[in-house]
Design an enzyme around this catalytic site. Structure first.
Site, mmCIF file in Angstrom:
data_model
loop_
_atom_site.group_PDB
_atom_site.id
_atom_site.type_symbol
_atom_site.label_atom_id
_atom_site.label_comp_id
_atom_site.label_asym_id
_atom_site.label_seq_id
_atom_site.Cartn_x
_atom_site.Cartn_y
_atom_site.Cartn_z
ATOM 1 C CB THR A 211 -0.899 0.034 1.392
ATOM 2 O OG1 THR A 211 -0.170 -0.060 2.400
ATOM 3 C CG2 THR A 211 -1.842 -1.094 1.062
ATOM 4 N N GLY A 213 -0.194 4.497 0.390
ATOM 5 C CA GLY A 213 -0.808 5.872 0.923
ATOM 6 C C GLY A 213 -1.657 6.408 -0.452
ATOM 7 C CB THR A 239 -7.923 3.936 13.263
ATOM 8 O OG1 THR A 239 -7.790 5.210 13.818
ATOM 9 C CG2 THR A 239 -7.363 2.970 14.343
ATOM 10 C CB ALA A 240 -9.789 0.210 10.757
ATOM 11 C CB ALA A 241 -7.255 2.850 6.095
ATOM 12 N N GLY A 242 -5.864 0.054 6.564
ATOM 13 C CA GLY A 242 -4.985 -0.951 6.165
ATOM 14 C C GLY A 242 -5.803 -2.324 6.402
ATOM 15 C CG ASP A 243 -6.191 -3.546 10.226
ATOM 16 O OD1 ASP A 243 -5.051 -3.905 9.855
ATOM 17 O OD2 ASP A 243 -6.205 -2.934 11.284
#
Length: 296
Positions: A211, A213, A239-243
Site C-alpha cells: 500500500t 498511501g 485507523t483501520a484503513a489497512g486492515d
C-alpha cells in the site's frame, strides 16, 4: 474453504486532537472514545463483512468482553477465541484534524497465547484453508511453521515491523501485506517495484501487496502486477484503513475474483472506512462497497 485469523484484539482508547502531542507537552483532547479494535479483530470483521467464512482465534483478557461480542455481532466464528486472566491488550490512539493517527500498543492478553492453544486450533483446519496473521501476538513463528505443515495458505501483515519477524520463515508465506515503509524495511528499497524485486529474489513464491498511501496500492503475484489508485474521499480517520483493505482483498481472492477486481473492491472498502470514525465501526458491509463502486 475457510479462513482462520489468529490475531490480536484491542480496546482502542481514541483521542481526537488538533495536532499530535509533542515531547514535554500536555495537550487537552477534543473527545475520547473506547472502541473495539486491534489489527486481528479489524481484519476478521472486514473478512466477515466481505462475505468470507472467518474464524477468529486468540485471547481476550480482563475487560475485553466487548471484543468477543463485536466479533460475534459481525458474523465471525469465535469458538477458538479463549479468555485470559491477563489485562486486555489495548491501544492509545491520537487522531488529528487531518485524520492521521499515531498509536501506542500494549500487548497484554495478546501475548499470552500457548502452544497448546495453537495445536488445538489448527487441528480444525486443513490444506487450502487460509490463515491470516499480524505481528501483534506471540508465537508467530510457531504458528507459521505448523500451519505450513498442514498446507494452509498463510497471509501475513507484519505490523508492527520489528525484530520478532527475524524468526519467521517468509518462504512459508503465500501473501505478505506491507505499507511503503515496511516494504523498504524488508527490502532496502523505496520504489515499490524495486522492493518487490528484492523480496522476490529471496522468496520467489511469495506474493506481495504494497500500500502506497495517496499513490494507491500495487500487487504482485504469479508474474502479474496490478496497480490500483485511491478513491477521492474526505478523510476522517485512517485507523483501520489497512486492515479493511486486507480483509476485503483476502475475501475477494478466496471468492476467486480477478486480481484487478480484488484490488478495486479492497480500495473501495478502505476508502469508505477512512471517511468514518473509529476502527471496526468504520468497516463497511459488502453491499455498501458495491453501491460505492456502482456510483463511481
Amino acid at each position: 474453504m475457510k479462513v482462520l485469523n489468529f490475531g490480536s484484539l484491542n480496546l482502542d482508547y481514541v483521542y481526537r486532537v488538533k495536532e499530535f502531542v509533542q515531547p514535554g507537552e500536555t495537550l487537552a483532547v477534543l473527545s475520547q472514545e473506547v472502541l473495539a479494535g486491534g489489527k486481528g479483530l479489524n481484519q476478521s470483521v472486514a473478512l466477515a463483512r466481505a462475505g468470507a467464512e472467518v474464524y477468529h482465534a486468540g485471547l481476550y483478557g480482563k475487560g475485553g468482553e466487548l471484543l468477543k461480542q463485536t466479533l460475534t455481532d459481525s458474523g465471525v466464528h469465535t469458538e477458538y477465541l479463549l479468555s485470559s486472566e491477563e489485562l486486555q491488550g489495548n491501544a492509545v490512539i491520537q487522531v488529528n484534524d487531518k485524520g492521521e493517527n499515531c498509536i501506542l500498543l500494549y500487548g497484554g492478553s495478546n501475548q499470552c497465547i500457548t502452544e497448546q492453544q495453537i495445536e488445538e486450533t489448527l487441528s480444525h483446519f486443513s490444506a487450502g484453508d487460509y490463515l491470516v496473521l499480524q505481528n501483534e501476538i506471540n508465537h508467530l513463528p510457531l504458528i507459521v511453521d505448523k500451519a505450513y505443515a498442514i498446507g494452509m495458505k498463510i497471509v501475513l501483515n507484519p505490523s508492527p515491523f520489528n525484530e520478532k519477524l527475524n524468526d519467521v520463515d517468509f518462504g512459508k508465506l503465500s501473501w505478505i501485506f506491507v505499507n511503503e515503509i515496511e516494504a523498504k524495511q524488508l527490502s532496502g528499497f523505496d520504489d515499490a517495484d524495486a522492493a518487490y524485486a528484492a523480496i522476490h529474489r529471496r522468496y520467489p513464491d511469495l506474493s506481495v501487496l504494497i500500500t502506497l498511501g495517496k499513490a494507491g496500492s500495487v500487487a504482485y503475484t504469479n508474474g502479474e502486477r496490478c496497480v490500483q489508485p485511491i478513491f477521492d474521499v474526505k478523510v476522517v480517520d485512517t485507523t483501520a484503513a489497512g486492515d479493511t483493505f486486507t480483509g476485503y482483498f483476502i475475501a475477494s481472492v478466496m471468492q476467486q475474483l480477478p486480481l484487478s477486481d480484488a484490488m478495486k473492491r479492497a480500495t473501495a472498502a478502505s476508502s469508505i472506512g477512512v471517511s468514518r470514525k473509529g476502527a471496526s465501526p468504520s468497516i463497511p458491509t459488502s453491499q455498501e462497497v458495491t453501491e460505492f463502486l456502482n456510483n463511481r
